[in-house]
Design an enzyme around this catalytic site. Structure first.
Site, mmCIF file in Angstrom:
data_model
loop_
_atom_site.group_PDB
_atom_site.id
_atom_site.type_symbol
_atom_site.label_atom_id
_atom_site.label_comp_id
_atom_site.label_asym_id
_atom_site.label_seq_id
_atom_site.Cartn_x
_atom_site.Cartn_y
_atom_site.Cartn_z
ATOM 1 N N CYS A 164 -6.079 -34.876 -56.143
ATOM 2 C CA CYS A 164 -6.003 -34.776 -57.584
ATOM 3 C C CYS A 164 -4.895 -35.621 -58.136
ATOM 4 O O CYS A 164 -5.010 -36.661 -58.306
ATOM 5 C CB CYS A 164 -5.675 -33.042 -57.994
ATOM 6 S SG CYS A 164 -5.779 -32.603 -59.723
ATOM 7 N N HIS A 185 -10.225 -30.633 -55.895
ATOM 8 C CA HIS A 185 -9.236 -29.983 -55.219
ATOM 9 C C HIS A 185 -10.247 -29.589 -53.812
ATOM 10 O O HIS A 185 -10.979 -28.442 -54.146
ATOM 11 C CB HIS A 185 -8.511 -28.744 -55.617
ATOM 12 C CG HIS A 185 -7.716 -29.110 -56.717
ATOM 13 N ND1 HIS A 185 -6.295 -29.245 -56.155
ATOM 14 C CD2 HIS A 185 -7.645 -29.272 -57.843
ATOM 15 C CE1 HIS A 185 -5.364 -29.559 -57.056
ATOM 16 N NE2 HIS A 185 -6.303 -29.537 -58.110
ATOM 17 N N GLU A 189 -9.456 -28.341 -51.082
ATOM 18 C CA GLU A 189 -9.000 -27.211 -50.401
ATOM 19 C C GLU A 189 -9.039 -25.781 -51.387
ATOM 20 O O GLU A 189 -8.923 -24.560 -50.944
ATOM 21 C CB GLU A 189 -7.224 -27.026 -50.287
ATOM 22 C CG GLU A 189 -6.405 -26.898 -51.635
ATOM 23 C CD GLU A 189 -6.393 -27.966 -52.465
ATOM 24 O OE1 GLU A 189 -7.212 -29.060 -52.202
ATOM 25 O OE2 GLU A 189 -5.575 -28.345 -53.465
#
Lengths: 185, 415, 261
Positions: A65, A163, A165
């Site tokens: 990001c 993202h 995650e």
């Protein structure tokens, strides 16, 4: 981020200390907030030169990001700020719509075994600035609705605009694939 | 220690472990939802239930229509009666076997399957794993019941997946009945979330592995919830009859006593004689630990329930609570022998889990109790020695049945 | 293609996750961590945790709750709302594990702080929550601490128009928890066009969801109470909405029992 990585079987250390960073296989650069304060933080810790040296030695570096945007040459967010310049290009504001928020699919525009298996999968985006640079560094795009770079790469330096995650199963699979391959390269 | 608030109608407080909300009139969520029992159209709701189960009937009789989890107590008779006789379904009974069975429980369960003529599956987990888990959870969480709660709530779901029988029929939803977690009209179904949050105190099988070094995967994998993918592939769904039937355990048990020879027993620690007759510990050691940890015990649940049904006044309920909740244990030795601890160590372990909001140590072995029943507005007219308290539950047998006070793991039960 | 989102909402009061009806009636559900973790496993597109008794009590955000949620290792974006009174509060909430923030009282109390949050964290991290009602002619904005409604202020509208906040959470507070209750006029007659709206409050069935998802200014729909009544609620709603621009449902599989189906 650390939890996702540990969950797929990797060992993780979180640090700004060069001695610690020297011991790991892959460097991960996350990022939340605004470009100028992030770059200032990297400068204050002496990490700008460190990362540039490591990149020269082909050390794998993954930016996520804002971390991806930091890899570029400069950003226009708030005021013009020079970046790490590891993947040449500029970071500019998104045009209408001004934000890219939500789950969007990535399309591979280059053949790359790191990202091929994730072609067409949806990941979570949450940003208002984008990378603009040479096509040769753009591996995947996403439609905003016009195509914007979602994955950039130069050698062992990789940038993910989304993202992983926060992208549930798709994110975990991608991280596992990238890290396994980079670590064995 | 923050102030706990009490419902003006029943005996529950805001410290209830399932959660409890009080409205502007000081009436709790449990009492408000209970009011629905007298306002909903139960005939209509029965039709809804009938329509709901219709697609699950197997017209060719080649598989069971549903799974019904049972024990030798806890409304099992009434549930099987509704499923088999009123809904006309062909159930597979399943039971998670525990080590604390009373002879009466063994007898009741045998009578259940024979009188209703049902097929039944038992699950028995090996004693070493169960004792290892019990030692760990007793030490850390003050619970002797984790394996039983985990097994009772997961064995039916595993059976549904393995045997491809999607519908599981439960009786009442504990959260709805006690604290009004849901309205009957929400038609709440079984969820993994509720099991982890409330049945298992926030710890699933794999959580125990990461907490306790002493436990291995081979000790706990049997308690693992089936994967979402498997649940979805079979279409597993757990429904609660209490959403469609005006659930009244006292009336239901009494009907089952009359019609199906369900047998009951008196307890020291409560006035209800119908529930939990299958376990030596639930209304004994387990109940005392509840008082230590939460400041109230099962007799308060029973009293609040009967107050809501209008069969006890609040004063009578509170008097019954005070009469029963400090009664001494009858079966502690059996537990100590089973687990392999001595009484002193056991008491030490239990004292460790006394909640300081409700218990203050005044001297070695001496504790002052300031639990819910002590904190209720100082009602001078409540005399715990009252002898004119209503006696509305009927015991027609004993936990020991025609045996000793010894745990039975597998028993013949008939006759 | 960018999808629209199904957001799972967990409402917290007195430290408990609760069902909330019309901003006045509450039923207990359980530990917030258990509900959040469950939504994560089900694959909600975002999870919104709203702690509704912070501002009323003059408290700051529930950082301890955020830290506990952080330890769960969630893989779904987390939005936090409740008690954000300043830029520092917002920054600390992000550092404690939130990905985006919702502000409500702050819109009444301190618009400069809202602008400050946007500068510090980026507009994509800031959502303005507006509890609204329809009076037959126009949309009214509730100040929930004082219980009074009025038109949405010009300043707040300008925050959205100029891109200080990225999205607006339109809360039909009267119909919260009511089946099929969401008032669509709140969206159709919202005073601004071109601002992304998240609809919340009384959204319970897939027909309603489909109608909302087809409205151009809707970027997401949110549900709270209605996700608590059955297993796999998120997946089941998504499956009933096939053909809508939503990410597909998914079922986790860690320890499979069935080897073939």
């Amino acid at each position: 981020m650390a939890h996702s990585l540990r969950d797929i079987g990797f060992r993780v250390r979180v640090s700004a200390d060069m001695e610690v960073l020297n011991e790991v296989d892959i460097l991960l650069l996350p990022g939340v907030g605004a470009y100028p304060s992030a770059m200032r933080a990297l400068h204050e810790r002496g990490l700008v030169h460190y990362l540039q040296d490591q990149a020269r030695e082909q050390r794998p570096i993954i930016g996520i990001c804002l971390g991806m945007q930091l890899l570029a040459s400069a950003s226009h967010e708030l005021h013009y700020t020079v970046g790490l310049d590891l993947i040449p290009g500029e970071v500019v504001p998104l045009t209408e719509p001004k934000w890219h928020i939500g789950w969007n699919t990535i399309e591979c525009v280059q053949d790359d075994p790191l990202f091929g298996p994730s072609d067409g999968q949806a990941f979570y985006f949450n940003h208002s600035f984008m990378y603009q640079g040479p096509a040769e560094y753009q591996v995947c795009v996403s439609r905003h609705p016009t195509p914007i770079p979602s994955v950039i790469r130069r050698g062992n330096i990789i940038g993910l605009q989304f993202h992983p995650e926060k992208s549930q199963a798709a994110g975990k699979a991608l991280l596992k694939n990238i890290i396994s391959r980079l670590a064995h390269a | 220690m923050s102030d706990i608030k009490f419902c003006k109608r029943c005996l529950y407080s805001s410290a209830h472990p399932l959660g409890l909300t009080l409205d502007e009139e000081g009436i709790c969520s449990g009492c408000r939802i209970h009011e629905e029992k007298d306002t909903l159209d139960w005939d209509e709701r029965w039709s809804m239930l009938d329509a709901l189960v219709k697609p699950y009937r197997n017209p060719d009789g080649k598989n069971y229509d549903c799974i019904v989890p049972v024990t030798g107590a806890q409304d099992s008779y009434y549930i099987v009666h509704l499923v088999k006789e009123r809904l006309g379904m062909n159930p597979l009974l399943v039971t998670y076997n525990k080590y604390f069975n009373t002879p009466l429980g063994i007898r009741n369960l045998a009578n259940l399957r024979i009188r209703f003529n049902c097929d039944i599956l038992y699950q028995n987990i090996n004693p070493i794993s169960v004792k290892k888990i019990t030692r760990s959870t007793l030490h850390r969480f003050g619970s002797i019941y984790w394996p039983i709660l985990a097994g009772q709530t997961v064995f039916p779901v595993q059976t549904a997946v393995r045997h491809k029988i999607p519908l599981i029929v439960w009786g009442a939803h504990q959260g709805l009945e006690q604290v009004g977690m849901f309205s009957h009209e929400h038609e709440i179904e079984m969820t993994r979330r509720y099991r982890k949050d409330h049945d298992l105190m926030g710890h699933e099988a794999d959580d125990l592995l990461s907490i306790f070094d002493t436990l291995k995967e081979e000790d706990v994998w049997q308690y693992r919830y089936p994967d979402d993918r498997d649940l979805n592939a079979v279409g597993v769904r757990g429904i609660y009859l209490g959403n469609y039937v005006r659930w009244d355990p006292k009336a239901q048990h009494e009907q089952m006593m009359r019609e199906y020879d369900y047998k009951t027993s008196a307890f020291n620690r409560t006035f209800d004689c119908y529930d939990h007759v299958d376990c030596f510990n639930y209304m004994d050691l387990h109940d005392q630990i509840k008082l230590y940890k939460h400041g109230y015990s099962k007799v308060t649940d029973h009293a609040s329930r009967e107050i809501r049904f209008g069969r006890l006044t609040r004063e009578e309920g509170l008097a019954l609570v005070r009469k029963h909740e400090q009664a001494p244990l009858k079966y502690l030795d059996q537990f100590c022998e089973w687990l392999g601890v001595n009484r002193r160590s056991m008491q030490f372990l239990m004292d460790h889990h006394r909640n300081p909001s409700f218990w203050t140590k005044t001297a070695p072995g001496n504790w002052d109790f300031n639990g819910w029943s002590a904190q209720h507005s100082k009602n001078a007219s409540v005399d715990p020695m009252r002898t004119d308290l209503p006696d509305i539950f009927e015991a027609n047998d004993y936990l020991e049945y025609n045996h000793d006070s010894k745990y039975i793991t597998i028993g013949k039960g008939w006759p | 293609m960018l999808k629209k989102r199904l957001v799972g909402v967990v409402t917290v009061k007195d430290g408990w996750a609760v069902q909330s009806f019309g901003y006045k009636r509450y039923l207990p559900l359980g530990k917030p961590e258990c509900l959040v973790e469950n939504l994560d496993r089900w694959g909600a597109d975002e999870i919104l945790v709203q702690v509704i008794d912070r501002s009323v009590n003059g408290s700051n955000p529930d950082f301890e709750l955020l830290e506990r949620l952080g330890r769960l290792g969630l893989e779904t974006p987390l939005i936090y709302g409740g008690g954000i009174r300043s830029v520092d509060d917002g920054v600390r909430a992000i550092q404690s594990g939130a990905d985006r923030l919702v502000v409500d009282s702050l819109l009444h109390d301190d618009l400069a702080a809202v602008r400050g949050l946007s500068e510090r964290l980026g507009a994509q991290a800031i959502i303005a929550a507006l509890p609204l009602s329809w009076n037959g002619e126009h949309v009214e904005w509730l100040d929930y601490r004082h219980g009074s409604s009025s038109s949405i202020s010009v300043e707040v509208l300008s925050l959205a128009e100029t891109g200080i906040v990225s999205e607006i959470l339109v809360i039909d507070w009267m119909h919260e928890g009511h089946q099929d209750g969401f008032e669509q006029n709140l969206i159709r007659n919202f005073p601004l066009s071109g601002v992304p709206l998240i609809a919340f409050g009384g959204i319970s069935n897939s027909n309603q969801m489909a109608e909302l998802l087809q409205m151009p200014n809707i970027s997401a729909i949110a549900a709270g109470n209605f996700l608590s009544y059955r297993e796999h609620a998120v997946q089941k709603y998504k499956e009933a909405l096939s053909g809508m621009p939503l990410r597909l449902s998914a079922y986790e599989s860690k320890y499979p029992t069935l080897t073939h189906v």
